[in-house]
Design an enzyme around this catalytic site. Structure first.
Site, PDB file in Angstrom:
ATOM      1  N   HIS A  57       0.875  -1.180   0.000  1.00  0.00           N
ATOM      2  CA  HIS A  57       0.000   0.000   0.000  1.00  0.00           C
ATOM      3  C   HIS A  57       0.911   1.228   0.000  1.00  0.00           C
ATOM      4  O   HIS A  57       1.730   1.404   0.908  1.00  0.00           O
ATOM      5  CB  HIS A  57      -0.914  -0.012   1.229  1.00  0.00           C
ATOM      6  CG  HIS A  57      -1.850  -1.180   1.241  1.00  0.00           C
ATOM      7  ND1 HIS A  57      -2.038  -1.988   2.336  1.00  0.00           N
ATOM      8  CD2 HIS A  57      -2.640  -1.678   0.252  1.00  0.00           C
ATOM      9  CE1 HIS A  57      -2.922  -2.936   2.032  1.00  0.00           C
ATOM     10  NE2 HIS A  57      -3.295  -2.768   0.778  1.00  0.00           N
ATOM     11  N   GLU A 216       1.422  -5.395  10.970  1.00  0.00           N
ATOM     12  CA  GLU A 216       0.826  -4.050  11.065  1.00  0.00           C
ATOM     13  C   GLU A 216       1.533  -3.298  12.183  1.00  0.00           C
ATOM     14  O   GLU A 216       1.492  -3.703  13.340  1.00  0.00           O
ATOM     15  CB  GLU A 216      -0.675  -4.153  11.369  1.00  0.00           C
ATOM     16  CG  GLU A 216      -1.493  -4.840  10.289  1.00  0.00           C
ATOM     17  CD  GLU A 216      -1.793  -3.948   9.084  1.00  0.00           C
ATOM     18  OE1 GLU A 216      -1.430  -2.746   9.124  1.00  0.00           O
ATOM     19  OE2 GLU A 216      -2.379  -4.450   8.114  1.00  0.00           O
TER      20      GLU A 216
HETATM   21 ZN   LIG Z   1      -1.267  -2.066   4.208  1.00  0.00          ZN
END
Ligand SMILES: [Zn+2]
Length: 338
Positions: A57, A216
């Site tokens: 991302h 994350e």
């Molecule tokens: Zn991500």
């Protein structure tokens, strides 16, 4: 060729011209395979093949900064890994544009899901699979350990700031060593996926039998605005993993880890779709039993079991896509661990 003030991201993303695609260090060489894809090959590699990916991302900047700095140190001949490493800056076009994605969520395009079209992110996901295959399969020297950490930051706050997603293992046991490593990275919360997905980490698990995780690290912030001290544990352990022949990890203790399993997936099925909680509710927030979470056309979704927590809510996904996950804590004793 790169110098000490060289912009690694610009170089690897092809914005800064280079006159060679291979950099020789003292103990190995760094090969530029493609935009944002670099392979470190030590002359005498230790026993691990490690994929370190970021920027799947494009606006998830903290992991991009961490990987950039590790590569930068190699280019300064300062810290050269003992292990073979494939560094991946996943979505260069989105990174350059400063956006999460151009057309597609790239972390839903692996394990063949890229085959439905020719958009840049679909082509890139297909290429990354080929690079990972080339990296793992071209290793020499007997039984080697395959690892892949795909680094992300979340869109929203999280009740547990850092967490790792443990992809579906098809019945294989979970690794104490990996849980201990993640705990040393400051990641004590683990989310178990209970089914195959189209994420990058699941691809490495399923296709290459690697130990792989979606990691994350916290909330998205712009380049240069990340408080790197919040990621120091993770960055330090990743560097140790690369630079040391064998990591000395503390003995596994169950109390170090908090494990959640995905209980339910709520997909958006209708044009009329609404989440009945605030936009800024943190991941892993718990709601009372019976709480109405979402309306999807005429259908309503409620909290059905005590202890259910929400994660990755997004009311704006396309129809048919996942709008919300419900997770519940699971005793570590229930897991098969090796
Ligand atoms: Zn991500």
């Amino acid at each position: 060729m790169p110098t000490s003030d060289f912009d690694v991201i610009a170089w690897t993303l092809g914005q800064q011209s280079v006159n060679q695609d291979c950099f020789r260090g003292h103990t190995g060489q760094l090969e530029l395979w493609d935009r944002g894809v670099l392979m470190w090959q030590p002359l005498q590699p230790a026993g691990k093949d490690i994929v370190l990916s970021c920027g799947i991302h494009g606006n998830e900047t903290a992991p991009i900064e961490i990987v950039r700095d590790i590569v930068h140190d190699i280019l300064r001949r300062q810290h050269e890994p003992l292990q073979r490493v494939l560094f991946i800056f996943g979505n260069p076009a989105a990174i350059s544009a400063g956006v999460r994605e151009l057309d597609y969520n790239m972390n839903r395009l692996f394990s063949g899901a890229h085959q439905h079209g020719e958009a840049p992110e679909q082509r890139r996901a297909a290429q990354l699979e080929q690079y990972v295959t080339r990296f793992f399969e071209h290793a020499t020297g007997g039984q080697r350990e395959r690892l892949h950490y795909d680094l992300h930051t979340a869109i929203r706050d999280s009740y547990y700031e850092k967490f790792a997603i443990y992809p579906f293992q098809h019945g294989r046991p979970y690794s104490k060593k990996q849980l201990s490593f993640l705990a040393q990275c400051g990641i004590h919360t683990i989310l178990l996926n209970q089914a195959p997905t189209t994420t990058f980490s699941y691809y490495s698990v399923n296709t290459h039998k690697a130990q792989a995780f979606t990691v994350e690290l916290g909330k998205v912030r712009p380049f240069g605005q990340n408080d790197r001290s919040r990621f120091a544990d993770t960055e330090g352990m990743l560097r140790s993993l690369l630079m040391q022949s064998e990591l000395q990890l503390p003995e596994f203790t169950a109390e170090q880890h908090q494990v959640f399993a995905v209980e339910r997936v709520i997909d958006r099925k209708h044009q009329q779709f609404q989440l009945h909680f605030a936009d800024d509710v943190a991941n892993f927030t718990e709601f009372p039993l019976g709480y109405r979470l979402a309306s999807d056309g005429a259908q309503q979704h409620f909290i059905e079991h005590a202890g259910e927590r929400i994660i990755f809510p997004n009311a704006n996904v396309a129809i048919g896509q996942r709008a919300l996950l419900l997770v519940r804590e699971q005793p570590l004793a229930k897991l098969e661990l090796v």
